[in-house]
Motif scaffolding. Structure first.
Motif, PDB file in Angstrom:
ATOM      1  N   MET A   1     105.623  65.451  31.894  1.00 44.39           N
ATOM      2  CA  MET A   1     105.965  66.520  32.801  1.00 44.39           C
ATOM      3  C   MET A   1     107.107  67.339  32.205  1.00 44.39           C
ATOM      4  O   MET A   1     107.917  66.838  31.451  1.00 44.39           O
ATOM      5  N   ALA A   2     107.154  68.614  32.556  1.00 46.35           N
ATOM      6  CA  ALA A   2     108.245  69.480  32.119  1.00 46.35           C
ATOM      7  C   ALA A   2     109.543  69.010  32.770  1.00 46.35           C
ATOM      8  O   ALA A   2     109.538  68.383  33.826  1.00 46.35           O
ATOM      9  N   LYS A   3     110.680  69.317  32.136  1.00 46.93           N
ATOM     10  CA  LYS A   3     111.973  68.883  32.665  1.00 46.93           C
ATOM     11  C   LYS A   3     112.641  70.050  33.390  1.00 46.93           C
ATOM     12  O   LYS A   3     113.159  70.965  32.754  1.00 46.93           O
ATOM     13  N   PRO A   4     112.624  70.046  34.731  1.00 42.44           N
ATOM     14  CA  PRO A   4     113.288  71.128  35.470  1.00 42.44           C
ATOM     15  C   PRO A   4     114.801  70.925  35.514  1.00 42.44           C
ATOM     16  O   PRO A   4     115.290  69.811  35.624  1.00 42.44           O
ATOM     17  N   ILE A   5     115.520  72.030  35.398  1.00 51.03           N
ATOM     18  CA  ILE A   5     116.979  72.008  35.483  1.00 51.03           C
ATOM     19  C   ILE A   5     117.374  73.064  36.504  1.00 51.03           C
ATOM     20  O   ILE A   5     117.116  74.240  36.266  1.00 51.03           O
ATOM     21  N   PRO A   6     117.917  72.712  37.640  1.00 50.72           N
ATOM     22  CA  PRO A   6     118.291  71.378  38.094  1.00 50.72           C
ATOM     23  C   PRO A   6     117.050  70.521  38.352  1.00 50.72           C
ATOM     24  O   PRO A   6     115.941  71.054  38.433  1.00 50.72           O
ATOM     25  N   PRO A   7     117.234  69.208  38.479  1.00 52.41           N
ATOM     26  CA  PRO A   7     116.084  68.324  38.722  1.00 52.41           C
ATOM     27  C   PRO A   7     115.282  68.753  39.948  1.00 52.41           C
ATOM     28  O   PRO A   7     115.834  69.213  40.948  1.00 52.41           O
ATOM     29  N   PHE A   8     113.977  68.605  39.844  1.00 53.42           N
ATOM     30  CA  PHE A   8     113.038  69.026  40.883  1.00 53.42           C
ATOM     31  C   PHE A   8     113.420  68.480  42.255  1.00 53.42           C
ATOM     32  O   PHE A   8     113.349  69.177  43.256  1.00 53.42           O
ATOM     33  N   GLU A   9     113.858  67.238  42.302  1.00 53.69           N
ATOM     34  CA  GLU A   9     114.180  66.591  43.577  1.00 53.69           C
ATOM     35  C   GLU A   9     115.413  67.197  44.242  1.00 53.69           C
ATOM     36  O   GLU A   9     115.603  67.054  45.448  1.00 53.69           O
ATOM     37  N   LEU A  10     116.287  67.857  43.482  1.00 48.88           N
ATOM     38  CA  LEU A  10     117.521  68.410  44.039  1.00 48.88           C
ATOM     39  C   LEU A  10     117.369  69.855  44.512  1.00 48.88           C
ATOM     40  O   LEU A  10     118.292  70.417  45.099  1.00 48.88           O
ATOM     41  N   ILE A  11     116.222  70.467  44.276  1.00 48.57           N
ATOM     42  CA  ILE A  11     115.994  71.852  44.683  1.00 48.57           C
ATOM     43  C   ILE A  11     115.510  71.868  46.126  1.00 48.57           C
ATOM     44  O   ILE A  11     114.533  71.199  46.468  1.00 48.57           O
ATOM     45  N   GLU A  12     116.201  72.606  46.964  1.00 51.32           N
ATOM     46  CA  GLU A  12     115.827  72.699  48.377  1.00 51.32           C
ATOM     47  C   GLU A  12     114.636  73.651  48.508  1.00 51.32           C
ATOM     48  O   GLU A  12     114.787  74.857  48.683  1.00 51.32           O
TER      49      GLU A  12
END
Length: 75
Positions: free
Chosen positions: A1-12
């Motif tokens: 999987m691609a690495k989202p910044i900020p982490p996917f789980e922390l995005i509202e």
């Protein structure tokens, strides 16, 4: 999987426009482990006495392929 910044789980995600939420979901499902996805990156430029503030919706960085920027629009 691609690495989202900020982490996917922390995005509202509930607070995002539908177009950005859909973009995030698609990028999160990509099978490119070396791809970094910078989301909602604030930008600032100073010119003379004024400061211009903006935002880059998505910046995709791949170490071998380069950089791609996305702007999502609703509608």
């Amino acid at each position: 999987m691609a690495k989202p910044i900020p982490p996917f789980e922390l995005i509202e995600q509930d607070a995002l426009p539908n177009s950005e939420r859909r973009g995030l979901l698609h990028l999160n499902e990509l099978k490119f482990s070396v791809l970094q996805v910078y989301f909602s990156l604030p930008l600032m430029r100073e010119k003379n006495a004024a400061t211009f503030r903006s935002e880059a919706g998505f910046i995709l960085f791949h170490s071998a392929q380069g950089i791609l920027t996305w702007a999502t629009k609703g509608g």
